[in-house]
Design a protein around this motif. Sequence first.
Motif, PDB file in Angstrom:
ATOM      1  N   HIS A   1       0.864  -1.175   0.000  1.00 58.30           N
ATOM      2  CA  HIS A   1       0.000   0.000   0.000  1.00 58.30           C
ATOM      3  C   HIS A   1       0.904   1.229   0.000  1.00 58.30           C
ATOM      4  O   HIS A   1       1.507   1.578   1.004  1.00 58.30           O
ATOM      5  CB  HIS A   1      -0.903  -0.019   1.235  1.00 58.30           C
ATOM      6  CG  HIS A   1      -1.818   1.161   1.319  1.00 58.30           C
ATOM      7  ND1 HIS A   1      -2.841   1.344   0.427  1.00 58.30           N
ATOM      8  CD2 HIS A   1      -1.849   2.210   2.157  1.00 58.30           C
ATOM      9  CE1 HIS A   1      -3.475   2.464   0.727  1.00 58.30           C
ATOM     10  NE2 HIS A   1      -2.889   3.006   1.779  1.00 58.30           N
TER      11      HIS A   1
ATOM     12  N   GLY B   1       0.012   4.442  -0.937  1.00 60.23           N
ATOM     13  CA  GLY B   1      -0.643   5.730  -0.737  1.00 60.23           C
ATOM     14  C   GLY B   1      -0.721   6.113   0.727  1.00 60.23           C
ATOM     15  O   GLY B   1      -0.376   5.346   1.622  1.00 60.23           O
ATOM     16  N   ARG B   2      -1.177   7.331   0.978  1.00 65.74           N
ATOM     17  CA  ARG B   2      -1.382   7.788   2.347  1.00 65.74           C
ATOM     18  C   ARG B   2      -2.649   7.178   2.919  1.00 65.74           C
ATOM     19  O   ARG B   2      -3.561   6.833   2.184  1.00 65.74           O
ATOM     20  CB  ARG B   2      -1.521   9.303   2.375  1.00 65.74           C
ATOM     21  CG  ARG B   2      -0.205  10.019   2.293  1.00 65.74           C
ATOM     22  CD  ARG B   2      -0.402  11.492   2.472  1.00 65.74           C
ATOM     23  NE  ARG B   2      -0.959  11.767   3.793  1.00 65.74           N
ATOM     24  CZ  ARG B   2      -1.413  12.940   4.185  1.00 65.74           C
ATOM     25  NH1 ARG B   2      -1.405  13.945   3.356  1.00 65.74           N
ATOM     26  NH2 ARG B   2      -1.902  13.119   5.391  1.00 65.74           N
ATOM     27  N   ARG B   3      -2.691   7.118   4.219  1.00 68.09           N
ATOM     28  CA  ARG B   3      -3.910   6.648   4.866  1.00 68.09           C
ATOM     29  C   ARG B   3      -4.980   7.708   4.726  1.00 68.09           C
ATOM     30  O   ARG B   3      -4.708   8.901   4.845  1.00 68.09           O
ATOM     31  CB  ARG B   3      -3.662   6.405   6.340  1.00 68.09           C
ATOM     32  CG  ARG B   3      -2.870   5.183   6.615  1.00 68.09           C
ATOM     33  CD  ARG B   3      -3.048   4.918   8.071  1.00 68.09           C
ATOM     34  NE  ARG B   3      -3.601   3.607   8.196  1.00 68.09           N
ATOM     35  CZ  ARG B   3      -3.210   2.751   9.141  1.00 68.09           C
ATOM     36  NH1 ARG B   3      -2.334   3.105  10.031  1.00 68.09           N
ATOM     37  NH2 ARG B   3      -3.738   1.565   9.204  1.00 68.09           N
ATOM     38  N   LYS B   4      -6.187   7.269   4.494  1.00 69.42           N
ATOM     39  CA  LYS B   4      -7.299   8.201   4.366  1.00 69.42           C
ATOM     40  C   LYS B   4      -8.011   8.290   5.709  1.00 69.42           C
ATOM     41  O   LYS B   4      -8.439   7.296   6.265  1.00 69.42           O
ATOM     42  CB  LYS B   4      -8.245   7.728   3.288  1.00 69.42           C
ATOM     43  CG  LYS B   4      -7.572   7.593   1.947  1.00 69.42           C
ATOM     44  CD  LYS B   4      -8.524   7.863   0.855  1.00 69.42           C
ATOM     45  CE  LYS B   4      -7.878   7.543  -0.430  1.00 69.42           C
ATOM     46  NZ  LYS B   4      -7.408   8.381  -1.287  1.00 69.42           N
ATOM     47  N   LEU B   5      -8.127   9.505   6.198  1.00 67.33           N
ATOM     48  CA  LEU B   5      -8.819   9.723   7.456  1.00 67.33           C
ATOM     49  C   LEU B   5     -10.286  10.034   7.188  1.00 67.33           C
ATOM     50  O   LEU B   5     -10.660  10.447   6.098  1.00 67.33           O
ATOM     51  CB  LEU B   5      -8.182  10.871   8.217  1.00 67.33           C
ATOM     52  CG  LEU B   5      -6.705  10.684   8.584  1.00 67.33           C
ATOM     53  CD1 LEU B   5      -6.162  11.948   9.217  1.00 67.33           C
ATOM     54  CD2 LEU B   5      -6.541   9.505   9.512  1.00 67.33           C
ATOM     55  N   LYS B   6     -11.099   9.852   8.215  1.00 68.70           N
ATOM     56  CA  LYS B   6     -12.523  10.088   8.067  1.00 68.70           C
ATOM     57  C   LYS B   6     -12.813  11.563   7.758  1.00 68.70           C
ATOM     58  O   LYS B   6     -13.689  11.888   6.986  1.00 68.70           O
ATOM     59  CB  LYS B   6     -13.251   9.666   9.340  1.00 68.70           C
ATOM     60  CG  LYS B   6     -14.737   9.596   9.194  1.00 68.70           C
ATOM     61  CD  LYS B   6     -15.377   8.964  10.403  1.00 68.70           C
ATOM     62  CE  LYS B   6     -16.827   8.750  10.147  1.00 68.70           C
ATOM     63  NZ  LYS B   6     -17.480   8.064  11.247  1.00 68.70           N
ATOM     64  N   ARG B   7     -12.002  12.443   8.341  1.00 65.52           N
ATOM     65  CA  ARG B   7     -12.224  13.877   8.110  1.00 65.52           C
ATOM     66  C   ARG B   7     -11.844  14.320   6.706  1.00 65.52           C
ATOM     67  O   ARG B   7     -12.269  15.364   6.243  1.00 65.52           O
ATOM     68  CB  ARG B   7     -11.428  14.693   9.121  1.00 65.52           C
ATOM     69  CG  ARG B   7      -9.942  14.518   8.903  1.00 65.52           C
ATOM     70  CD  ARG B   7      -9.130  15.483   9.710  1.00 65.52           C
ATOM     71  NE  ARG B   7      -7.752  15.301   9.265  1.00 65.52           N
ATOM     72  CZ  ARG B   7      -6.726  15.367  10.037  1.00 65.52           C
ATOM     73  NH1 ARG B   7      -6.866  15.614  11.300  1.00 65.52           N
ATOM     74  NH2 ARG B   7      -5.513  15.177   9.550  1.00 65.52           N
ATOM     75  N   ASP B   8     -11.023  13.549   5.986  1.00 64.77           N
ATOM     76  CA  ASP B   8     -10.565  13.916   4.646  1.00 64.77           C
ATOM     77  C   ASP B   8     -11.527  13.496   3.549  1.00 64.77           C
ATOM     78  O   ASP B   8     -11.294  13.801   2.391  1.00 64.77           O
ATOM     79  CB  ASP B   8      -9.188  13.318   4.368  1.00 64.77           C
ATOM     80  CG  ASP B   8      -8.123  13.912   5.284  1.00 64.77           C
ATOM     81  OD1 ASP B   8      -8.331  15.044   5.778  1.00 64.77           O
ATOM     82  OD2 ASP B   8      -7.106  13.241   5.508  1.00 64.77           O
ATOM     83  N   LYS B   9     -12.599  12.818   3.886  1.00 66.75           N
ATOM     84  CA  LYS B   9     -13.517  12.329   2.865  1.00 66.75           C
ATOM     85  C   LYS B   9     -14.341  13.412   2.255  1.00 66.75           C
ATOM     86  O   LYS B   9     -14.599  14.443   2.652  1.00 66.75           O
ATOM     87  CB  LYS B   9     -14.441  11.262   3.437  1.00 66.75           C
ATOM     88  CG  LYS B   9     -13.710   9.986   3.673  1.00 66.75           C
ATOM     89  CD  LYS B   9     -14.670   8.936   4.142  1.00 66.75           C
ATOM     90  CE  LYS B   9     -13.927   7.638   4.341  1.00 66.75           C
ATOM     91  NZ  LYS B   9     -14.750   6.570   4.778  1.00 66.75           N
TER      92      LYS B   9
END
Length: 51
Positions: A41, A43-51
């Motif tokens: 993997h 890519g960067r981790r996707k946070l809930k706030r970034d959606k």
Amino acid sequence: MEALILVAEGGGPTLFARMAITRALNRHYVPEFNPKGKEPHWGRRKLKRDK
């Protein structure tokens, strides 16, 4: 069988009996080698706030 009898009669180590039973049940199983393995993997981790 010896490990299972040991557990039943004298309260021996149950882990060894479990491992022996599992090996006996899977004795004809030949694991396949997968040279690709897991995909990394990058890519960067996707946070809930970034959606």
